[in-house]
Design an enzyme around this catalytic site. Structure first.
Site, mmCIF file in Angstrom:
data_model
loop_
_atom_site.group_PDB
_atom_site.id
_atom_site.type_symbol
_atom_site.label_atom_id
_atom_site.label_comp_id
_atom_site.label_asym_id
_atom_site.label_seq_id
_atom_site.Cartn_x
_atom_site.Cartn_y
_atom_site.Cartn_z
ATOM 1 N N GLN A 1 0.195 -12.359 9.396
ATOM 2 C CA GLN A 1 0.771 -11.137 8.826
ATOM 3 C C GLN A 1 0.104 -9.845 9.283
ATOM 4 O OE1 GLN A 1 -0.114 -9.017 5.393
ATOM 5 N NE2 GLN A 1 1.544 -9.905 4.204
ATOM 6 N N ARG B 1 -9.370 -8.593 2.971
ATOM 7 C CA ARG B 1 -8.322 -7.986 3.811
ATOM 8 C C ARG B 1 -8.539 -6.478 3.923
ATOM 9 N NH1 ARG B 1 -3.036 -5.703 3.110
ATOM 10 N NH2 ARG B 1 -1.431 -6.560 4.518
ATOM 11 N N SER C 1 4.007 -6.590 2.726
ATOM 12 C CA SER C 1 2.649 -6.498 3.268
ATOM 13 C C SER C 1 1.627 -7.002 2.246
ATOM 14 C CB SER C 1 2.376 -5.056 3.719
ATOM 15 O OG SER C 1 1.193 -4.973 4.477
ATOM 16 N N LEU C 2 0.778 -6.131 1.716
ATOM 17 C CA LEU C 2 -0.175 -6.510 0.677
ATOM 18 C C LEU C 2 0.519 -7.260 -0.469
ATOM 19 C CD1 LEU C 2 -2.794 -6.173 -1.110
ATOM 20 C CD2 LEU C 2 -1.839 -3.962 -1.775
ATOM 21 N N GLN D 1 0.823 -1.207 0.000
ATOM 22 C CA GLN D 1 0.000 0.000 0.000
ATOM 23 C C GLN D 1 0.857 1.256 0.000
ATOM 24 O OE1 GLN D 1 -3.294 -0.692 2.478
ATOM 25 N NE2 GLN D 1 -4.074 1.386 2.444
#
Length: 293
Positions: free
Chosen positions: A243, A112, A87-88, A9
């Site tokens: 996560q 998510r 992350s993403l 992100q």
């Protein structure tokens, strides 16, 4: 050895993925995504405003789509020896490496994003970038604060993002500055990502992850919470679930990929932030951005 890395992100920009739409396979994937999401996310990606791209329901799927569709258009040129995502980006990496189907990956990313948004609304929270302090100093000072605040993103040596309640992050910024941090900069984010405050989102995402099929990827993946070479589907699921409340160990990921033989890092997706972080870990490796065939 070639490592492919996928951004998270914050990498979004207006016009992202527009050139990919000329590719027939890419166009079909964009249209499939529009159908799954229920609105034309491709139109927002190609010509939307920055504000529209920042909407939670848009940002995460948009970055995922740009990354995954770009990887698919590389065709036979996409031959990773290892993959990782920030992350993403971990979801993008898993789809690109054939561990997750495109449809399942997109649905998980939507779940998510929505779960994170709900968790953000439950308690005001934030994040801050801390520059110029050793990891153990940041961890120790956060641990001494009587509010929720943790080291959330180990981005590169000397750059850690902390995450937690607004009071906890404010106090940590003050104490970290007193301890010698060059900067303690609060980030313009909606909540405390990768902290215990994401527990409601983790629980919701866990249910969705447990229902999807994850196969062994075509190459090892180094995951955020456990940056070691992994191809075991059950372990991959476990790490994905952890996560949201666990730290993004990006510095450790790059170090271990290099130790595992990576000499070239190719960033797949919008922007080039990850290349900059890789170079701060090692100047010895090559970095580049993927371009569609």
């Amino acid at each position: 050895m070639k490592a492919y890395i996928f951004p998270g992100q914050g990498a979004q920009f207006s016009g992202m993925g527009k050139e990919l739409y000329e590719n027939e396979e890419a166009r079909a994937m964009f249209e499939k995504a529009n159908e799954i999401i229920g609105f034309r996310i491709s139109d927002i990606m190609f010509s939307g405003t920055d504000e529209e791209l920042k909407e939670t329901k848009v940002t995460q799927p948009a970055i995922f789509l740009h990354s995954v569709i770009l990887a698919k258009t590389l065709g036979a040129d996409f031959k990773p020896d290892m993959v990782a995502g920030h992350s993403l980006g971990e979801f993008s990496a898993l789809v690109a490496a054939s561990a997750l189907s495109f449809e399942d990956g997109l649905k998980l990313v939507i779940t998510r994003a929505n779960a994170m948004q709900k968790a953000c609304e439950l308690q005001p929270s934030t994040m801050a970038a801390i520059l110029g302090l050793a990891d153990d100093v940041v961890e120790r000072i956060c641990g001494e604060i009587d509010e929720i605040v943790v080291a959330a993103n180990y981005n590169c040596p000397g750059q850690i993002v902390i995450s937690g309640s607004i009071g906890g992050v404010d106090l940590a910024c003050q104490k970290l500055t007193e301890a010698g941090a060059k900067r303690a900069l609060k980030l313009n984010v909606g909540g405390a990502f990768h902290s215990p405050l994401m527990e409601p989102a983790r629980a919701e995402l866990q249910d969705a992850i447990e229902k999807v099929d994850i196969a062994a990827p075509i190459c090892p993946i180094y995951q955020n919470v456990d940056p070691t070479a992994n191809t075991d589907p059950e372990k991959i699921k476990e790490n994905l679930i952890t996560q949201l409340t666990g730290a993004v160990k990006w510095t450790q990921t790059i170090e271990r990929m290099i130790a595992g033989g990576a000499t070239e890092f190719v960033e797949i997706g919008p922007g080039n932030v990850l290349q900059g972080l890789v170079r701060k870990v090692s100047r010895e490796v090559q970095t580049s951005s993927a371009t569609s065939a």
